[in-house]
Design a protein around this motif. Sequence first.
Motif, PDB file in Angstrom:
ATOM      1  N   PRO A  40     -17.404  -2.936  11.433  1.00 18.18           N
ATOM      2  CA  PRO A  40     -17.211  -2.078  10.251  1.00 18.18           C
ATOM      3  C   PRO A  40     -16.034  -1.133  10.469  1.00 18.18           C
ATOM      4  O   PRO A  40     -15.844  -0.616  11.566  1.00 18.18           O
ATOM      5  CB  PRO A  40     -18.536  -1.315  10.151  1.00 18.18           C
ATOM      6  CG  PRO A  40     -19.108  -1.331  11.519  1.00 18.18           C
ATOM      7  CD  PRO A  40     -18.567  -2.540  12.215  1.00 18.18           C
ATOM      8  N   MET A  41     -15.229  -0.944   9.439  1.00 22.53           N
ATOM      9  CA  MET A  41     -14.083  -0.035   9.483  1.00 22.53           C
ATOM     10  C   MET A  41     -14.057   0.755   8.180  1.00 22.53           C
ATOM     11  O   MET A  41     -14.607   0.314   7.178  1.00 22.53           O
ATOM     12  CB  MET A  41     -12.779  -0.808   9.647  1.00 22.53           C
ATOM     13  CG  MET A  41     -12.669  -1.574  10.946  1.00 22.53           C
ATOM     14  SD  MET A  41     -11.189  -2.584  11.015  1.00 22.53           S
ATOM     15  CE  MET A  41     -11.814  -4.135  10.387  1.00 22.53           C
ATOM     16  N   GLU A  42     -13.407   1.901   8.212  1.00 21.39           N
ATOM     17  CA  GLU A  42     -13.288   2.734   7.022  1.00 21.39           C
ATOM     18  C   GLU A  42     -11.815   2.957   6.732  1.00 21.39           C
ATOM     19  O   GLU A  42     -11.019   3.142   7.649  1.00 21.39           O
ATOM     20  CB  GLU A  42     -13.999   4.063   7.264  1.00 21.39           C
ATOM     21  CG  GLU A  42     -14.191   4.886   6.023  1.00 21.39           C
ATOM     22  CD  GLU A  42     -15.021   6.134   6.298  1.00 21.39           C
ATOM     23  OE1 GLU A  42     -14.412   7.164   6.627  1.00 21.39           O
ATOM     24  OE2 GLU A  42     -16.251   6.055   6.189  1.00 21.39           O
ATOM     25  N   PHE A  43     -11.452   2.935   5.452  1.00 20.19           N
ATOM     26  CA  PHE A  43     -10.072   3.191   5.065  1.00 20.19           C
ATOM     27  C   PHE A  43     -10.048   3.918   3.731  1.00 20.19           C
ATOM     28  O   PHE A  43     -11.064   4.048   3.063  1.00 20.19           O
ATOM     29  CB  PHE A  43      -9.256   1.883   5.003  1.00 20.19           C
ATOM     30  CG  PHE A  43      -9.670   0.932   3.912  1.00 20.19           C
ATOM     31  CD1 PHE A  43      -9.007   0.917   2.696  1.00 20.19           C
ATOM     32  CD2 PHE A  43     -10.715   0.042   4.109  1.00 20.19           C
ATOM     33  CE1 PHE A  43      -9.384   0.045   1.693  1.00 20.19           C
ATOM     34  CE2 PHE A  43     -11.095  -0.839   3.118  1.00 20.19           C
ATOM     35  CZ  PHE A  43     -10.430  -0.839   1.910  1.00 20.19           C
ATOM     36  N   ILE A  44      -8.871   4.390   3.355  1.00 17.61           N
ATOM     37  CA  ILE A  44      -8.667   5.100   2.096  1.00 17.61           C
ATOM     38  C   ILE A  44      -8.008   4.139   1.109  1.00 17.61           C
ATOM     39  O   ILE A  44      -7.044   3.461   1.439  1.00 17.61           O
ATOM     40  CB  ILE A  44      -7.754   6.331   2.296  1.00 17.61           C
ATOM     41  CG1 ILE A  44      -8.365   7.302   3.286  1.00 17.61           C
ATOM     42  CG2 ILE A  44      -7.454   7.015   0.969  1.00 17.61           C
ATOM     43  CD1 ILE A  44      -9.644   7.924   2.820  1.00 17.61           C
TER      44      ILE A  44
END
Length: 130
Positions: A40-44
Motif C-alpha cells: 500500500p502507498m499513499e499519494f496526492i
Amino acid sequence: MPLLDVADILDDPDFNQRIVVDRTEKDTDERGETVCKTTPMEFIGVAVPITAQELIRLPDAERLSGGLTVYSRFPLVAGDGAITADVVTVNQRCYTVISVDDFGAFGGGFTVARCSLRSLRNDDGPGKYT
C-alpha cells in the motif's frame, strides 16, 4: 502544445486529496509457484467521477459503469509485466486502474488514470458465490 498549465490547480491542497493505492507485484518462489506481494502507498491527486458519456446502453437497461479519473504526478500502473493493475481507494471505495495517459502537456509530470469501480460485493465474506 497547450498553453494552459494546470499544475497550480492540481497541486492546490484545497483541490486535491490523499489517495491510497495498492500495488501488487508477482514473483515466483523457490518451488516455481506465483507469489503476489501487495504494497500500500499513499499519494496526492485529484479524483473526479466519470462523465455521463460513460453510460452503457443495453437492450434491457441502461447503467452507469461506476468509475473515476485520477490526475496525479504519482505513476499509476494499469498492469505491466510482473505488476498487476493498481487498485486505488478513494472515499472508501476501490477502483481498478484500466488506463494511464500522459498529461504532461498541461503541467509537469502529470498523468491521467481512468479507473473502474470494483465489485460492491464482499467476495471474502459469507455468502460468497462459488
